[in-house]
Design a protein around this motif. Structure first.
Motif, short mmCIF file in Angstrom:
data_model
loop_
_atom_site.label_atom_id
_atom_site.label_comp_id
_atom_site.label_asym_id
_atom_site.label_seq_id
_atom_site.Cartn_x
_atom_site.Cartn_y
_atom_site.Cartn_z
N GLY A 274 -5.27 37.99 -16.07
CA GLY A 274 -4.14 38.48 -15.29
C GLY A 274 -3.29 39.49 -16.05
O GLY A 274 -2.92 40.53 -15.50
N VAL A 275 -2.99 39.20 -17.30
CA VAL A 275 -2.17 40.11 -18.10
C VAL A 275 -2.90 41.42 -18.35
O VAL A 275 -2.32 42.51 -18.26
CB VAL A 275 -1.73 39.44 -19.42
N SER A 276 -4.20 41.35 -18.66
CA SER A 276 -4.99 42.57 -18.87
C SER A 276 -5.02 43.43 -17.61
O SER A 276 -4.91 44.65 -17.67
CB SER A 276 -6.43 42.22 -19.29
N CYS A 277 -5.16 42.77 -16.46
CA CYS A 277 -5.17 43.48 -15.18
C CYS A 277 -3.82 44.15 -14.92
O CYS A 277 -3.75 45.33 -14.57
CB CYS A 277 -5.51 42.50 -14.06
N LYS B 275 -0.25 35.18 -21.85
CA LYS B 275 -1.21 35.39 -22.93
C LYS B 275 -1.40 36.89 -23.15
O LYS B 275 -1.72 37.61 -22.21
CB LYS B 275 -2.57 34.79 -22.58
N ALA B 276 -1.19 37.33 -24.38
CA ALA B 276 -1.35 38.75 -24.69
C ALA B 276 -2.47 38.93 -25.70
O ALA B 276 -2.64 38.12 -26.61
CB ALA B 276 -0.05 39.32 -25.25
N VAL B 277 -3.24 40.00 -25.52
CA VAL B 277 -4.28 40.36 -26.50
C VAL B 277 -3.61 41.12 -27.63
O VAL B 277 -2.89 42.09 -27.41
CB VAL B 277 -5.36 41.24 -25.84
N THR B 278 -3.81 40.65 -28.86
CA THR B 278 -3.26 41.35 -30.03
C THR B 278 -4.38 41.58 -31.04
O THR B 278 -5.44 40.95 -30.97
CB THR B 278 -2.14 40.54 -30.70
N ASN B 279 -4.13 42.49 -31.96
CA ASN B 279 -5.10 42.81 -33.04
C ASN B 279 -6.49 43.11 -32.49
O ASN B 279 -7.51 42.67 -33.03
CB ASN B 279 -5.19 41.65 -34.05
N LEU C 169 -6.53 37.93 -7.99
CA LEU C 169 -6.34 36.51 -8.31
C LEU C 169 -6.97 36.22 -9.68
O LEU C 169 -8.18 36.36 -9.86
CB LEU C 169 -6.98 35.64 -7.23
N CYS C 170 -6.14 35.83 -10.62
CA CYS C 170 -6.59 35.53 -11.99
C CYS C 170 -6.01 34.18 -12.43
O CYS C 170 -5.50 34.04 -13.54
CB CYS C 170 -6.14 36.62 -12.96
N TRP D 56 -9.39 43.83 -17.02
CA TRP D 56 -9.27 45.27 -17.27
C TRP D 56 -10.05 46.05 -16.21
O TRP D 56 -9.56 47.02 -15.62
CB TRP D 56 -9.79 45.56 -18.67
N TYR D 57 -11.29 45.63 -15.95
CA TYR D 57 -12.17 46.33 -15.01
C TYR D 57 -11.67 46.16 -13.56
O TYR D 57 -11.73 47.10 -12.76
CB TYR D 57 -13.60 45.81 -15.16
N ALA D 58 -11.15 44.97 -13.22
CA ALA D 58 -10.62 44.75 -11.87
C ALA D 58 -9.48 45.73 -11.58
O ALA D 58 -9.39 46.29 -10.49
CB ALA D 58 -10.13 43.31 -11.73
N ALA D 59 -8.62 45.96 -12.57
CA ALA D 59 -7.52 46.91 -12.40
C ALA D 59 -8.05 48.32 -12.15
O ALA D 59 -7.54 49.05 -11.30
CB ALA D 59 -6.61 46.89 -13.64
N LYS D 60 -9.09 48.70 -12.89
CA LYS D 60 -9.70 50.04 -12.69
C LYS D 60 -10.25 50.15 -11.26
O LYS D 60 -10.12 51.20 -10.62
CB LYS D 60 -10.84 50.26 -13.69
N CYS D 61 -10.88 49.06 -10.79
CA CYS D 61 -11.45 49.08 -9.44
C CYS D 61 -10.36 49.13 -8.37
O CYS D 61 -10.49 49.83 -7.36
CB CYS D 61 -12.33 47.84 -9.22
#
Length: 521
Positions: free
Chosen positions: A41-44, A67-71, A131-132, A405-410
């Motif tokens: 969800g956060v990546s999207c 939840k955040a992606v870091t490093n 929906l994530c 990430w890909y869902a957001a692009k779509c």
């Protein structure tokens, strides 16, 4: 595969109660809504915020932390490594001013009206929805105070609290959380029951399991490394009654290093004591009084790893577990780590979603569900396209990030009327993690999934150092498992993707005296 590109016309007077001014605001603001504060969800939401900097992106989450992606580090073309950090939602809003986080559960999805209702009574209209909402743990027994599922921060903290008073616990399950628990717990006897012949069946074959088991039953020499990243928890927040039972249904899944910073120590002074019961499942769970009435006998902790010298246990335990192999053990509490089920319930009522065999929302190769303008990503979805020969869906961190990430692009492409190709990350299954302090890399059909009997395995193993397995079919590499610091992941990734015929190399492929990286440079 086509995806709907025309935004649905919103009614000038959508059916909702409350202040009409609020209704208008919501309609204007709700072009993109993402449900779920986990990695997918956060990546999207982040990607949508980048694509549409002037649009407000709504992220609806039941948890006070996201939840955040870091490093983030791209190790090779497909393989990626990152940390998962829990952060207050305000940090996400500060990074992306056009993201607005709404901390509330979704009560209902009205797909025909293009809106979601949240439990605080609000209604949010969307043009595109993703929906994530992740997955929830499959508990072996619902409502039992001695059965704990570990899924999110609250349940992990509850587990730590219970462990401080425990002399013996039982772990049921054979996935990633069970693997880590069995290795990390100290000062407490651990009975680990698995339905498979060997540990880590989801990730490993019997050979890799044997390589790791020797580390599991040995004393741990490594000193714990201090956890340097800031960790945010729900401490201080008002919690619902019954958190212990319900926590797994609320928060996002734990990070790959979830046990760092937790003191996983029981009451005993020894370092490590694990006994594995294989090829069995839970037959019955008895509370203390029920067990006494049953007149059955429980067993002491086995003194060696071959299940010999086991006698009747004289100690009185709060709960007892009877396994299908007829062995019975008493313990202080039980950890249910038997996998997850997609968290689809809040979205089903009144909506005719196509579901996968595993209970997830079926998505096509553009992460689109069967309903107009609704996408899904991460643990909640089931990939229903024809996959690449070297890719399979697994509910893991890496895929949650890639799918979000890909869902957001779509969603962006559909909104703008553009076409988009399948992302390259779905060409090859690639996952890097850590088990028992070993780096573990899984590539392609690493367990010969769906290859039938027409394949062969090549192995190289140095006890206590590395385990390398490659899956070959018709002279071509189809998958690999790399445990330890092998430095072969990029080379093997390329060999799988380019499908070079390796028949002529034979056993030299894994000869430790040959620098295979130079071979195929």
């Amino acid at each position: 595969m086509s995806i709907p590109t025309a935004p649905r016309r919103q009614s000038a007077n959508p059916q909702k109660s409350g202040n009409p001014q609020k209704s208008g605001d919501m309609e204007a603001a709700g072009k993109f809504i993402v449900v779920g504060g986990g990695i997918a969800g956060v990546s999207c939401a982040e990607q949508l915020a980048i694509h549409f900097p002037s649009e407000e992106i709504l992220l609806v989450t039941a948890s006070p932390v996201i939840k955040a992606v870091t490093n983030f580090k791209q190790i090779s073309k497909v393989l990626e490594e990152f940390d998962v950090e829990e952060q207050p939602s305000t940090m996400l809003e500060n990074r992306f001013p056009n993201i607005k986080v709404i901390e509330c559960r979704v009560k209902q999805l009205k797909s025909e009206e293009h809106c979601i209702l949240t439990e605080d009574g609000s209604q949010h209209v969307y043009k595109k929805l993703c929906l994530c909402a992740g997955a929830k743990p499959k508990l072996i027994c619902e409502g039992n105070p001695y059965v704990l599922g570990i899924r999110d921060t609250d349940s992990a903290q509850e587990f730590q609290k219970q462990l401080t008073n425990a002399k013996r616990i039982m772990i049921i399950g054979n996935g990633g959380i069970a693997l880590e628990l069995a290795y990390e717990i100290e000062g407490c006897e651990v009975i680990w029951a698995i339905k498979d012949k060997a540990i880590g069946n989801t990730f490993f074959d019997a050979g890799a399991a044997e390589f790791l088991t020797s580390k599991l039953i040995a004393e741990k020499p490594e000193a714990k490394i201090a956890h340097k990243r800031t960790r945010y928890t729900t401490e201080g927040k008002k919690k619902e009654a019954g958190t212990k039972i319900n926590a797994g249904n609320i928060g996002s899944a734990l990070g790959p290093d979830w046990h760092e910073g937790l003191n996983l120590k029981g009451t005993k002074e020894f370092s490590h004591k694990v006994h594995i019961e294989t090829m069995c499942e839970v037959k019955n769970i008895y509370l203390q009084k029920e067990f006494r009435l049953s007149k059955k006998k429980s067993l002491t902790f086995p003194r060696d790893h071959h299940n010999e010298f086991v006698t009747t246990d004289k100690e009185i335990w709060p709960v007892y577990v009877e396994l299908t192999n007829e062995n019975i053990y008493g313990c202080d509490f039980i950890v249910s780590a038997t996998g997850v089920t997609p968290n689809i319930e809040p979205f089903l009522c009144g909506n005719n979603f196509d579901l996968g065999e595993d209970g997830g929302l079926r998505v096509d190769d553009h992460m689109h569900t069967s309903l107009p303008d609704i996408y899904a990503a991460g643990d909640i979805c089931t990939a229903s396209w024809q996959p690449s020969p070297f890719w399979q869906q697994m509910r893991l961190w890496t895929q949650a990030r890639q799918m979000g990430w890909y869902a957001a692009k779509c969603m962006a492409a559909a909104s703008l009327g553009d076409s988009i190709d399948m992302d390259f990350s779905f060409e090859l299954f690639a996952h890097v993690t850590k088990f028992f302090n070993y780096k573990v890399v899984l590539l392609g059909k690493y367990n010969a999934q769906s290859l039938g009997s027409d394949h062969e395995l090549m192995l190289r193993c140095t006890k206590g150092q590395e385990y390398i397995k490659v899956v070959m079919q018709n002279g071509r590499m189809m998958g690999a498992v790399l445990i330890g610091e092998t430095n072969l992941e990029e080379t093997f990734e390329n060999l799988i993707l380019n499908q070079m015929n390796l028949s002529s190399y034979g056993e030299d492929l894994l000869d430790p005296n040959i620098d295979i990286e130079d071979y195929f440079d």
